[in-house]
Design a protein around this motif. Structure first.
Motif, PDB file in Angstrom:
ATOM      1  N   ALA A   1       0.834  -1.213   0.000  1.00 52.61           N
ATOM      2  CA  ALA A   1       0.000   0.000   0.000  1.00 52.61           C
ATOM      3  C   ALA A   1       0.862   1.253   0.000  1.00 52.61           C
ATOM      4  O   ALA A   1       0.502   2.266  -0.629  1.00 52.61           O
ATOM      5  CB  ALA A   1      -0.930  -0.020   1.213  1.00 52.61           C
ATOM      6  N   GLU A   2       1.993   1.192   0.673  1.00 55.54           N
ATOM      7  CA  GLU A   2       2.897   2.346   0.667  1.00 55.54           C
ATOM      8  C   GLU A   2       3.483   2.570  -0.724  1.00 55.54           C
ATOM      9  O   GLU A   2       3.636   3.714  -1.169  1.00 55.54           O
ATOM     10  CB  GLU A   2       4.015   2.136   1.686  1.00 55.54           C
ATOM     11  CG  GLU A   2       4.935   3.338   1.820  1.00 55.54           C
ATOM     12  CD  GLU A   2       5.959   3.175   2.914  1.00 55.54           C
ATOM     13  OE1 GLU A   2       6.839   4.053   3.035  1.00 55.54           O
ATOM     14  OE2 GLU A   2       5.894   2.167   3.655  1.00 55.54           O
TER      15      GLU A   2
ATOM     16  N   HIS B   1       1.939   1.881  -3.431  1.00 54.26           N
ATOM     17  CA  HIS B   1       0.821   2.468  -4.171  1.00 54.26           C
ATOM     18  C   HIS B   1       0.675   3.951  -3.845  1.00 54.26           C
ATOM     19  O   HIS B   1       0.510   4.791  -4.745  1.00 54.26           O
ATOM     20  CB  HIS B   1      -0.468   1.711  -3.837  1.00 54.26           C
ATOM     21  CG  HIS B   1      -1.709   2.371  -4.361  1.00 54.26           C
ATOM     22  ND1 HIS B   1      -1.963   2.531  -5.704  1.00 54.26           N
ATOM     23  CD2 HIS B   1      -2.766   2.937  -3.693  1.00 54.26           C
ATOM     24  CE1 HIS B   1      -3.123   3.136  -5.870  1.00 54.26           C
ATOM     25  NE2 HIS B   1      -3.630   3.402  -4.669  1.00 54.26           N
ATOM     26  N   ALA B   2       0.751   4.282  -2.554  1.00 56.45           N
ATOM     27  CA  ALA B   2       0.571   5.678  -2.139  1.00 56.45           C
ATOM     28  C   ALA B   2       1.659   6.576  -2.719  1.00 56.45           C
ATOM     29  O   ALA B   2       1.405   7.749  -3.020  1.00 56.45           O
ATOM     30  CB  ALA B   2       0.569   5.752  -0.616  1.00 56.45           C
ATOM     31  N   ASN B   3       2.861   6.025  -2.887  1.00 58.02           N
ATOM     32  CA  ASN B   3       3.974   6.808  -3.417  1.00 58.02           C
ATOM     33  C   ASN B   3       4.031   6.803  -4.942  1.00 58.02           C
ATOM     34  O   ASN B   3       4.951   7.399  -5.529  1.00 58.02           O
ATOM     35  CB  ASN B   3       5.295   6.274  -2.862  1.00 58.02           C
ATOM     36  CG  ASN B   3       5.417   6.476  -1.365  1.00 58.02           C
ATOM     37  OD1 ASN B   3       4.774   7.366  -0.800  1.00 58.02           O
ATOM     38  ND2 ASN B   3       6.231   5.646  -0.712  1.00 58.02           N
ATOM     39  N   GLY B   4       3.091   6.097  -5.568  1.00 54.90           N
ATOM     40  CA  GLY B   4       3.064   6.036  -7.021  1.00 54.90           C
ATOM     41  C   GLY B   4       4.064   5.066  -7.622  1.00 54.90           C
ATOM     42  O   GLY B   4       4.313   5.089  -8.827  1.00 54.90           O
TER      43      GLY B   4
ATOM     44  N   GLU C   1      -7.075  -0.904  -5.144  1.00 54.35           N
ATOM     45  CA  GLU C   1      -8.120  -1.058  -4.136  1.00 54.35           C
ATOM     46  C   GLU C   1      -8.925  -2.329  -4.353  1.00 54.35           C
ATOM     47  O   GLU C   1      -9.549  -2.840  -3.413  1.00 54.35           O
ATOM     48  CB  GLU C   1      -9.036   0.155  -4.138  1.00 54.35           C
ATOM     49  CG  GLU C   1      -8.386   1.454  -3.690  1.00 54.35           C
ATOM     50  CD  GLU C   1      -7.480   2.065  -4.766  1.00 54.35           C
ATOM     51  OE1 GLU C   1      -6.705   2.986  -4.429  1.00 54.35           O
ATOM     52  OE2 GLU C   1      -7.559   1.604  -5.934  1.00 54.35           O
TER      53      GLU C   1
END
Length: 603
Positions: free
Chosen positions: A129-130, A132-135, A191
């Protein structure tokens, strides 16, 4: 399994099936099981009176069965059999009757395992998820897909599904028939990713960070679970630390940071007294890394001198009574062989497969490994014309490298009593097939030393081998291994991760050459054999150091390995080994013409 093997306690029958009749170590075999089956076997062990029945009993029961891939299941008798593809089938071993109390006990054990798995999965999910959050997730997904494509065999279970890129199983990434499991994630929002999808990408990414392609194969043929992933990384970090590695891996680090620290541990192995190696189980391609706390062979310290004194005296010289240090002496011998070849001095030693002094030395080293390990045959492969890689212009280097084909590589093949054992025709088939296969493999490995963007997308390649390995039952699934009767084998690549890489024109290469030995039957090799083969690989290191250093020198003449054509090889007669090392330098003594040893050469 035989009818007799299916009789007895539920625990005993299960263990016999799980370990393939005792040939698969239980500690490794246990990792194949899915959580429901692991829970059932744990309870079986607590209740040794539970018996397997050939017919389904009245009431609640589990059925024991093995699928086409050899995976054991202990599931509800009324549930459909687990199927891994349309051609899969289940072979029933028998039934285990359950009381309500036993059913509850199995359920509690499975709940405990599942809770541990969910806790570990939460850590993996947080790491992905991290990304993903950072692109970074799209880039990481593409890297994982690319890495999978360039490992020889990747295959693992996710619960009751089997994912692979090997032989007839190709469902991890796209092939000509269908979209792959990982490839489909490109079009799926993060997601919406399922737990197995998060686990597969997170685990493969962490494994590659921790040890390149070597780590991918740790889970071959076994269950890829979040708990086992975290445990295995912790085991690796602890094993490096116990061996004396100066890098500590803090459990407080995030998943990918821990994996990066473990990678740093592997890079600190150069020149150390410990040695990484892998145990390979041929029935499911599992490759488990372990560490030997010593890297010295158990042979006599002067075994090199016993074998090569006459070569040294003839090619190098030296005062009477002088005995050179092992690796310094081999370096001098290799340099002398290269110097003779560079001067155009014809070589009259070795088998008919040999055309130069350097080739003669390579053949002697392979023969030494065969005799030292009591192998049936051995081999070594590399690039015929190393000068094709000696260019400081990147465009020229890449053009030369991409123009290479399998015939641009060679395989030196030396056997022991092979003709006597299988006959002339069959020995020739084995030698030729091995030589061609190793040339093909070496062609695959050579680009893997370059940075990924430098390799053309059209070029098929694999990451080169980095650590020695020892394989058992290697003939079960590989057609080439079966044809060459490769039952047990050792591969010692050079330079491995315990040695500096081979420098060629400003670039660095691993897995550039190797020494391998094979037994077609009998006893497995053991770790002492790994160290004996690796000792010869260290001697071989001197050959390639001398070759490359000369070829990069001013006004060097081109040296090409023209011998070792497929179908030409050396077949040694007799064991030639004794306590403390070799009793005789077989090839050299025979070729001196004094008749004191027997040697046959076929080519």
């Amino acid at each position: 399994m035989s009818e007799e093997a299916c009789q007895g306690s539920a625990h005993d029958v299960s263990i016999r099936a799980l370990t393939h009749g005792g040939i698969y170590p239980l500690a490794h075999a246990w990792q194949v099981l899915a959580l429901p089956d692991r829970a059932a076997l744990t309870v079986f062990e607590r209740h040794p009176s539970l018996q397997v029945q050939p017919q389904r009993p009245e009431g609640d029961a589990l059925v024991l069965y093995v699928n086409t891939l050899g995976r054991l299941h202990a599931r509800a008798a009324d549930a459909p059999r687990v199927s891994y593809d349309e051609n899969d089938r289940a072979d029933d071993l028998g039934y285990v009757p359950l009381t309500a109390a036993l059913r509850a006990e199995i359920g509690a054990e499975q709940a405990r395992l599942q809770a541990s798995e969910e806790a570990a999965l939460a850590e993996v999910h947080a790491a992905v998820a991290e990304l993903h959050a950072n692109g970074d997730l799209p880039r990481v997904l593409e890297e994982v897909i690319d890495h999978v494509e360039h490992v020889e065999s990747v295959c693992f279970y996710l619960g009751d599904r089997f994912y692979a890129l090997m032989d007839r199983y190709a469902n991890l990434i796209d092939d000509k028939r269908s979209r792959g499991f990982l490839s489909l994630l490109r079009d799926k929002p993060f997601e919406a990713w399922e737990a197995d999808e998060v686990l597969s990408v997170g685990a493969l990414h962490a494994l590659f960070i921790s040890g390149r392609s070597v780590r991918f194969e740790e889970f071959n043929g076994t269950l890829l679970s979040a708990r086992r992933l975290l445990d295995r990384l912790a085991e690796l970090a602890a094993s490096y630390s116990a061996a004396g590695n100066e890098i500590e891996v803090s459990p407080e680090l995030g998943l990918f940071a821990r994996a990066a620290a473990i990678r740093e541990q592997t890079l600190r192995g150069i020149g150390k007294s410990w040695l990484r190696y892998r145990w390979i189980y041929g029935l499911n391609f599992q490759k488990v890394e372990s560490i030997l706390d010593r890297n010295e062979s158990d042979e006599a310290d002067d075994v090199w001198w016993q074998e090569f004194e006459q070569d040294y005296r003839a090619l190098v010289g030296g005062p009477a009574g002088f005995i050179p240090a092992e690796h310094a002496g081999m370096a001098q011998l290799a340099q002398a062989a290269v110097a003779l070849d560079a001067s155009g001095v014809a070589c009259e030693r070795g088998s008919d497969a040999v055309t130069s002094w350097t080739e003669y030395l390579i053949e002697r080293l392979v023969g030494s490994a065969v005799l030292a390990t009591r192998a049936d045959y051995g081999m070594s492969s590399s690039l015929r014309d190393i000068s094709k890689l000696i260019s400081y212009d990147e465009a020229t280097l890449l053009a030369n490298l991409h123009a290479l084909t399998p015939p641009d590589f060679f395989t030196c093949f030396v056997s022991r009593d092979l003709i006597e054992g299988v006959g002339t025709a069959e020995a020739g088939v084995i030698a030729s097939s091995v030589q061609k296969r190793m040339q093909f493999n070496r062609w695959h490995f050579i680009p893997g030393n370059l940075e990924r963007p430098m390799i053309l997308k059209s070029r098929h390649w694999y990451y080169p081998p980095l650590v020695p390995d020892i394989a058992v039952h290697a003939d079960m699934h590989r057609a080439a291994h079966n044809r060459a009767r490769v039952k047990f084998s050792i591969r010692s690549p050079g330079p491995d991760m315990s040695r500096p890489p081979l420098p060629i024109a400003g670039r660095y290469f691993r897995g550039f050459y190797d020494v391998r030995v094979v037994r077609m039957e009998g006893e497995e090799f053991d770790v002492s054999d790994i160290l004996r083969v690796r000792r010869r690989t260290l001697w071989m290191e001197s050959v390639y150091a001398a070759l490359t250093q000369y070829l990069m020198s001013p006004r060097a003449v081109r040296l090409v390995t023209r011998g070792f054509q497929a179908g030409t090889y050396q077949d040694l007669i007799g064991d030639g080994a004794a306590q403390g090392g070799l009793t005789r330098p077989v090839a050299l003594t025979a070729l001196r013409g004094d008749g004191s040893d027997r040697l046959v050469v076929h080519g």
